[in-house]
Design an enzyme around this catalytic site. Sequence first.
Site, PDB file in Angstrom:
ATOM      1  CB  CYS B 190      -0.889   0.028   1.243  1.00  0.00           C
ATOM      2  SG  CYS B 190      -1.759  -1.498   1.611  1.00  0.00           S
ATOM      3  CG  HIS B 194      -2.022   5.072  -1.313  1.00  0.00           C
ATOM      4  ND1 HIS B 194      -2.744   5.991  -2.058  1.00  0.00           N
ATOM      5  CD2 HIS B 194      -2.421   3.856  -1.726  1.00  0.00           C
ATOM      6  CE1 HIS B 194      -3.569   5.328  -2.872  1.00  0.00           C
ATOM      7  NE2 HIS B 194      -3.379   4.033  -2.695  1.00  0.00           N
ATOM      8  NE  ARG B 232     -10.182   2.535  -3.870  1.00  0.00           N
ATOM      9  CZ  ARG B 232      -9.481   1.881  -4.789  1.00  0.00           C
ATOM     10  NH1 ARG B 232      -9.669   0.584  -4.971  1.00  0.00           N
ATOM     11  NH2 ARG B 232      -8.608   2.508  -5.552  1.00  0.00           N
ATOM     12  CB  CYS B 236      -6.121  -1.717  -3.157  1.00  0.00           C
ATOM     13  SG  CYS B 236      -6.217   0.061  -3.318  1.00  0.00           S
TER      14      CYS B 236
END
Lengths: 122, 275
Positions: B190, B194, B232, B236
């Site tokens: 992740c 991000h 979500r 992803c």
Amino acid sequence: MKNKSSILTVLAVVLAASAGPVMAADDGKGKELSGRDIAFDNKKGNCLSCHAVPNDPKAVAAGNIAPPFIMMKERYPDRAKLRAQIWDSTQANPKTAMPPFGKHRILSEQEIDLVVDFVQSL
Amino acid sequence: MKRRLSIFLGCLLVVANIGAYASPEDDRKALLKHYKQILPNVKQADYVLGALALNPDAKEQYDSIMMFPPFVNDVDVGRELWEKPFKNGKTFTSCFRNGGKNVAGSYPYFDNGVGKVITFENALNACLRHNDEAELKYGSNELGLLSAYAKSLSDGMKVNIKVEGKDALAAYENGKDYYYSRRGQLNFSCAICHVDNAGKFTRSEQLSPMIGQAAHWPEFRAGTELVTLQGRFRQCQKNVRAAPLEYNSEEYNNLEYFMTYMSKGLPMQTPVFRK
């Protein structure tokens, strides 16, 4: 037994897919994919997700996570080094965002060769 | 003498360990500092807007859509579920302090009794269970819409997550590890998108910073398509060609706990539109 035959089926499919030339999956004419096709296809190389290709008018809506493809011959005079970078760039930089296209079999070895030729031509 | 020396050295080691140990608050501050560096023009409160905070045109479109949100009817379905009396005559309001207003920002929390993270959806289902009603399925539209309405009662509440005690910390650390671990054929964590590359573009999509990400759920995508935070996560994971986990799995709940802590102090925006 049932298990065995399904494993064989999977094997046969995998072999058939890897033995033949690289074909466009949804193109009935069976046109061979070029390095550029593979690089731009978002199910294949999807290079544009992160790299811009400033000198190619078809390379629209490219990302900017990674360096643009320009002067690649100067940046990578050694073809083997460029190929290694595409095959598994975590070797050179463990923190890289780039997927290991060869190591994780995202592309076949043959597809990687075509992409290396294409990228080196930019 | 020798013994005293070793005790003294032991104490020094303990002190050194405390010095090197990063608390959740240290993590959050380090992350804030990182985003201030790479996104210097974004105000801290605007992190809740995600990528919209980075694109004034998109933010303007969002503002005009939110004046008359296309999902009002969907949230109404959630309101009906929330207000419908149980067989015993009580409603969801009986399970939450303040009738459910300004409470959702304190979820997830770590429950030392059961030894795990409790999400807001867990609390909604616990309320059903305590009132002898059937629980709602995790990942179902029904639970999603109920949470959308129930969380709208906490719109604007500041996220207020606590990590206290060693078991809570272990759950937090587990969620943090998940966020920073690579997985899937495409080998992404992740954090690669991000944290490291927040603000940059993948194709024409701009990557949102992690701080703020957990404070605006559920979302209604493209108008009325309900997506929960854990929904979500699953999207992803499919994008990076990893096997998505089950809704309400311990890993996802811990991940939600970690991510929500990172949004601590930010005003919740629930629910919201996203394209």
